[in-house]
Scaffold this active site. Structure first.
Site, PDB file in Angstrom:
ATOM      1  N   ASP A  56       0.825  -1.200   0.000  1.00 30.71           N
ATOM      2  CA  ASP A  56       0.000   0.000   0.000  1.00 30.71           C
ATOM      3  C   ASP A  56       0.869   1.266   0.000  1.00 30.71           C
ATOM      4  O   ASP A  56       1.864   1.342   0.728  1.00 30.71           O
ATOM      5  CB  ASP A  56      -0.854  -0.059   1.270  1.00 30.71           C
ATOM      6  CG  ASP A  56      -1.699   1.157   1.472  1.00 30.71           C
ATOM      7  OD1 ASP A  56      -2.708   1.279   0.776  1.00 30.71           O
ATOM      8  OD2 ASP A  56      -1.350   1.995   2.322  1.00 30.71           O
ATOM      9  N   GLU A  68       0.985  -0.818  -5.135  1.00 27.24           N
ATOM     10  CA  GLU A  68       0.040   0.277  -5.386  1.00 27.24           C
ATOM     11  C   GLU A  68       0.884   1.437  -5.912  1.00 27.24           C
ATOM     12  O   GLU A  68       1.324   2.315  -5.173  1.00 27.24           O
ATOM     13  CB  GLU A  68      -0.704   0.702  -4.121  1.00 27.24           C
ATOM     14  CG  GLU A  68      -1.839   1.651  -4.492  1.00 27.24           C
ATOM     15  CD  GLU A  68      -2.351   2.557  -3.376  1.00 27.24           C
ATOM     16  OE1 GLU A  68      -3.363   3.228  -3.603  1.00 27.24           O
ATOM     17  OE2 GLU A  68      -1.733   2.615  -2.306  1.00 27.24           O
TER      18      GLU A  68
END
Ligand code: BGC
Length: 570
Positions: free
Chosen positions: A233, A294
């Site tokens: 993330d 990401e």
């Protein structure tokens, strides 16, 4: 005696599980690893399947749907954060990296999910929120307790810029993605801490080797439990400038949240993050695991960096540039495909996720959305590379934004209402049946089910041969079994056609032609096959979104509005 026998069986099971995590997977004849031909599927755990009817999805719910995912053709699931969390940002604020949020179940439920997935050949990946924690995480609690606490340097603490009024002057002008200064003053110790996202999401200090060790150990701990990898993330904001320089401000305009517009050169994309990714990759390699990034980038050079100079960083950095093409534009898609094809990297395709509006509406024109859903699936699921689906796209789930401010669950929507409605609309419950609450739960779900669930649900669509779901299922079967679609190189055709995107996937003399009419009128195209040294007289239809003939004349083809045709050249 009996007890001892049971104990030995348990030990054997444990050993087998551990070796599953460690075992190196074989590469295919082209040197491709399992994940290169896999179809990944993102699950938003709160909204996927509710096994205990409390209105919230959970891990046993996911386990109960693995047979469905296997039927669909999914090889790996990535579960958005399912760790204990105060839910300021729906799981992206982790208070304990070594456990399961009680809303979703227990560690035993996770073990069962992994084991059941293994039986069905579906691997389980987790979301690794590595850039920041929750302010309720014991690490941060300790860190904020005093300036001399051993964990103080685990987070980013600074004095105010102006010593005469430190509590009024944040250390830099950096702004939070969710609005306001990215610094929060903590009166107890008289310093500011840094948070790129919400104030309750303090950024970790990755320049501290203790942080690196602790976070790498988190991944090792989960690998031992059989987790096949992680989606990483927000990697672009892992580091900030070591000299804490202000970002340049662009113009005098304010952004949607009322903050100055900045060129984010000191709070984003700092070079040190690549060192961390390389070392994290080593740990992943030792555990035969895969890392998905990401990775928001604005050009191919930036995206390429995430693969690593020696392919030693993230195996699967997602190409979000593709998702920013918000219209059916063959030239723009062609350009994006050419970019990644030209880079020599293995592409990772994605159309939507829990932060991006649903694909059904983004490309839909309001009249032909079902055809367009099939068209877009035919695009990204026939390209060379790995695809990451988002739950519900396979049944044509649409964006379901909140109607009233009091219904908004996503803080982004609460802060930005009414201009910015937040991300609830792409996170509503999965539609399983046409019964109450779409078969998700017997009680009112945490977010309302989309009104169209009576038609758009798994059970009903399975019965309808023309449904989006059956189209996806056939497409994924084709993708997994057709050698040209698995291994073939990408050859762009008719590159100046503004309406039709056409290409060939070619492997050892086998050629699959894909023709996608992205316009609202019928189009006739002459695929430039001979110009590309592909000899073919006709094409055998493998899959099409319209009533195509079994054999098509590939010298000249007429494709209906928004039609998709995939065929084998002969
Ligand atoms: C996640 C978002 C989240 C953000 C901040 C992102 O990378 O995908 O859902 O809001 O991190 O926590």
């Amino acid at each position: 005696m009996r007890r001892r026998a049971i104990a030995s069986v348990l030990v054997l099971i444990l050993l087998a599980t551990a070796s599953f995590a460690q075992k190196k997977d074989a590469l295919d004849s082209e040197g491709h690893a399992w994940w290169q031909h896999a179809v990944f599927y993102e699950i938003y755990p709160r909204s996927f399947a509710d096994s205990n009817n409390d209105g919230i999805g959970d891990l046993p719910g996911i386990t109960s749907k693995l047979d469905y995912l296997r039927w669909l053709g999914v090889d790996a699931i990535w579960i958005a954060p399912m760790f204990p969390s105060p839910e300021v940002d729906w799981g992206y604020d982790v208070s304990d990296y070594f456990n399961v949020n009680p809303d979703y179940g227990t560690l035993a439920d996770m073990d069962k999910l992994v084991a059941t997935g293994k039986q069905r050949n579906i691997r389980v990946l987790l979301d690794f929120v590595l850039t920041y924690t929750s302010d309720q995480n014991p690490w941060f609690q300790e860190s904020r307790s005093s300036r001399t606490n051993p964990k103080r340097e685990w987070f980013i603490w600074r004095d105010g810029k102006d010593a005469s009024q430190p509590e009024k002057t944040p250390p830099t002008n950096w702004t939070s993605l969710f609005g306001g200064s990215a610094w929060r003053f903590d009166a107890a110790t008289g310093q500011w801490y840094y948070h790129y996202f919400y104030p309750p999401q303090p950024n970790l200090n990755w320049r501290n080797p203790e942080v690196e060790k602790a976070m790498f150990d988190v991944t090792r701990w989960w690998y031992k439990r059989g987790i096949a990898g992680f989606r990483l993330d927000a990697v672009d904001v892992m580091f900030v400038d070591s000299q804490f320089r202000d970002n340049p401000v662009v113009g005098t305009e304010k952004n949607a949240l009322g903050d100055p517009v900045e060129r984010e050169i000191y709070d984003k994309n700092q070079p040190e993050l690549h060192g961390v990714l390389q070392r994290l990759r080593k740990v992943a390699d030792e555990n035969n695991a895969v890392l998905i990034g990401e990775t928001w980038t604005s050009d191919i050079a930036q995206l390429k960096r995430y693969y690593g100079e020696h392919n030693d960083e993230v195996q699967m950095p997602m190409d979000f540039m593709f998702t920013t093409i918000n219209k059916l534009s063959p030239p723009e898609f062609r350009h994006q495909i050419d970019w990644i094809e030209g880079s020599g990297e293995w592409p990772v395709w994605v159309l939507s996720n829990h932060d991006i509006r649903r694909v059904y509406d983004r490309y839909g024109d309001g009249q032909h959305n079902d055809q367009i859903a099939k068209l877009m699936a035919s695009l990204y699921l026939t390209l060379r590379g790995t695809a990451v689906m988002y739950y519900g796209e396979e049944i044509g789930m649409e964006q379901n934004d909140p109607k009233r401010p009091e219904d908004v669950k996503d803080s982004q929507g609460r802060l930005g209402w009414p201009k910015e409605k937040g991300r609830d609309g792409e996170r509503t419950p999965m539609q399983w049946t046409d019964s109450t609450n779409a078969g998700f739960s017997t009680v009112a779900p945490w977010l309302p089910v989309d009104d169209r669930y009576k038609t758009y649900n798994v059970e009903s669509e399975k019965k309808d041969p023309e449904s989006i779901l059956n189209y996806y299922q056939k497409l994924l079967t084709l993708r997994h079994t057709n050698p040209a679609l698995l291994e073939g190189k990408y050859i762009a055709l008719n590159e100046s056609d503004p309406n039709v995107l056409a290409f060939v996937r070619s492997y050892k003399g086998e050629n699959v032609l894909v023709v996608l009419n992205m316009s609202s009128s019928g189009q006739t195209i002459k695929p430039e096959l001979t110009q590309n040294a592909i000899a073919a007289k006709e094409g055998k239809t493998l899959l099409s979104s319209f009533n195509a003939r079994e054999e098509m004349n590939t010298n000249e083809m007429t494709i209906p509005p928004f039609g998709a045709w995939i065929g084998e050249l002969k």
